[in-house]
Write a protein that holds these residues in place. Structure first.
Motif, PDB file in Angstrom:
ATOM      1  N   ASP A   1      13.961 -36.673   5.617  1.00  0.00           N
ATOM      2  CA  ASP A   1      13.126 -35.944   6.565  1.00  0.00           C
ATOM      3  C   ASP A   1      13.613 -34.501   6.564  1.00  0.00           C
ATOM      4  OD1 ASP A   1      11.828 -38.256   7.201  1.00  0.00           O
ATOM      5  OD2 ASP A   1      12.465 -38.312   9.298  1.00  0.00           O
TER       6      ASP A   1
ATOM      7  N   GLU B   1      10.643 -33.237  13.753  1.00  0.00           N
ATOM      8  CA  GLU B   1      10.431 -33.534  12.330  1.00  0.00           C
ATOM      9  C   GLU B   1       9.222 -32.768  11.800  1.00  0.00           C
ATOM     10  OE1 GLU B   1       9.826 -37.783  11.311  1.00  0.00           O
ATOM     11  OE2 GLU B   1       8.346 -37.065   9.869  1.00  0.00           O
TER      12      GLU B   1
ATOM     13  N   SER C   1       8.349 -35.716   5.903  1.00  0.00           N
ATOM     14  CA  SER C   1       8.986 -36.921   5.378  1.00  0.00           C
ATOM     15  C   SER C   1       8.708 -36.997   3.891  1.00  0.00           C
ATOM     16  CB  SER C   1       8.443 -38.178   6.052  1.00  0.00           C
ATOM     17  OG  SER C   1       9.018 -38.325   7.333  1.00  0.00           O
TER      18      SER C   1
END
Ligand code: ATP
Ligand code: MG
Length: 434
Positions: free
Chosen positions: A350, A357, A360
């Motif tokens: 990530d 975040e 990914s």
């Protein structure tokens, strides 16, 4: 309008036609000013009541704010005007009158709540701050495309109506496709992977993803824009290198080309493109550091997913963009490859902004047999994904890639509180229109 001059280009000595919205009307008695706004800025139009044609002055004084007008006249230097010039009009034409009651004040003098702004996005985007976000978003996407091209990636567009989702049915919006059940795609994952085995080898896509997530948070949308990358003959570290370069290119382009927009957002002084290498922490280091902050009630152990509060604590601790690598295999999707020398470790990664975040990614499982086993372990029927798995029998190279949320990139870059600020017409639990 062929002979139209943008307000920013109107220079003393010009005989010009300007057209735009009535931003403000200032009646000072013998003299009055109309401020006309267009996409480039604003210009003052002077009305001298005793010296100018009566009808012209009347048109100028009667027009309602936010009406669209066209003004023809001489541009003169005027040091007292906000931009140093003014138009002395010969004619004023009201092209589209605005009602006097507006649902939102585009001059920004009266604040409006986000829902009101989103319900009236057209008016909202007449404000410099809101407009600046979307001009910066456009620059981010332009820079990202250019960065991908420098990496010799080909831009693709994959279908958004699909028969099966990437990771099963839970977060999919079902639709009816000529009497059959279909879904809005949650990710271009499987299609972009198919392209690394094609003659294209390295691809990117900027397109919508649909997530039927029920939760309502400041960082989730039900329709988002994903910036996806996938390359043949890449491992996860090479994919991370490209990810870092693309994000930096976006920041650098905004720093270089969006000075006015950053000013409108009051960010001109503090905005800074990341310069150093993004730290790469392993998952194990990440949970140790989170535990050491003491911010969580319970200590994290191997195999736990990182809770939002944990991500925040770690983000504060690291203080810049960073990667988390080497996740436990069991908490990364089945299509992500494990390390060859340790099958409990995933090549998934990530990329994080201190707040959340952003990306990914990982190296993908390209071995047919392993892929089929992955589907089965996930409780998915491999036959339903036959169009995908089949191609792994005909020469599928090792490959890696990632997906980056465009709205989250803009949101974190501009320090916006809510992801909806970075979408023209957001889709969420409450909002399907406009
Ligand atoms: P999160 O755990 O934050 O919900 P995710 O791990 O489910 O995200 P991925 O499937 O890994 O998301 O998607 C890759 C990227 O796409 C995310 O890092 C994020 O930037 C973006 N993204 C995913 N889902 C959404 C969403 N619902 N709204 C906005 N952006 C999203
Ligand atoms: Mg993710």
């Amino acid at each position: 309008m062929k002979d139209r001059t943008y307000t920013a280009d109107a220079a003393p000595g010009d005989h010009a036609t300007v057209a735009g919205w009535v931003h403000e009307i200032r009646d000072l008695g013998g003299i009055a000013f109309l401020i006309v706004r267009d996409t480039t800025g604003k210009i003052q139009v002077k009305l001298e009541k005793d010296e100018m044609d009566e009808e012209l002055v009347e048109t100028g004084l009667d027009v309602s704010r936010e009406s669209v007008i066209k003004v023809v006249g001489d541009v003169k230097e005027e040091p007292r005007a906000p931009t140093g010039v003014e138009v002395v009009p010969e004619s004023i034409e009201v092209i589209a009158a605005a009602e006097t009651q507006l649902p939102l004040d585009p001059s920004g003098k009266v604040d409006a709540e986000l829902p009101t702004r989103l319900n009236n996005r057209t008016l909202d985007l007449r404000r410099d701050e809101a407009k600046a976000i979307f001009e910066i978003r456009a620059e981010v996407l332009r820079a990202v495309r250019e960065a991908f091209r420098d990496f010799h990636a080909t831009e693709i567009n994959t279908p958004k109506i699909v028969a099966t989702g990437t990771e099963g049915g839970t977060e999919l919006f079902p639709i009816t496709y000529f009497g059959e059940e279909a879904f809005m795609n949650q990710s271009p994952q499987l299609f972009k992977q198919l392209m690394v085995g094609s003659g294209l080898e390295r691809v990117f896509e900027i397109g919508p993803i649909f997530r039927a997530e029920e939760h309502n948070t400041p960082r989730h949308l039900n329709e988002a824009t994903s910036i996806d990358f996938e390359s043949a003959f890449f491992d996860h570290t090479e994919a991370m290198d490209v990810c870092e370069a693309v994000v930096k290119a976006a920041y650098e382009a905004v720093e270089e080309n969006c000075e006015g927009q950053l000013e409108a957002l009051d960010l001109a002084d503090e905005f800074e493109a990341p310069s150093g290498e993004f730290p790469r922490l392993t998952y194990e280091e990440a949970i140790q550091r989170i535990n050491a902050t003491g911010e969580l009630d319970e200590q994290l152990v191997w195999g736990d997913d990182l809770p939002t509060e944990g991500e925040h604590a770690l983000g504060q601790d690291v203080g810049e963009h960073y990667f988390i690598t080497d996740w436990p295999s069991e908490i990364k999707p089945f299509y992500i490859k494990d390390h060859d020398d340790d099958e409990t470790l995933s090549t998934g990664f990530d990329m994080m902004h201190p707040r959340m975040e952003l990306v990914s990614g990982g190296q993908r499982e390209h071995r047919y047999q392993r892929l089929i086993e992955g589907f089965e372990q996930q409780g998915l029927d491999p036959d339903a994904f036959d169009y995908y798995t089949k191609m792994f029998k005909y020469g599928m190279p090792p490959h890696a890639g990632w997906g980056l949320g465009a709205e989250r990139l803009v949101m974190t870059m501009l320090d916006l509180d809510n992801i909806r600020e970075a979408v023209l017409f957001p889709r969420d639990r409450q909002r399907l229109s406009p």
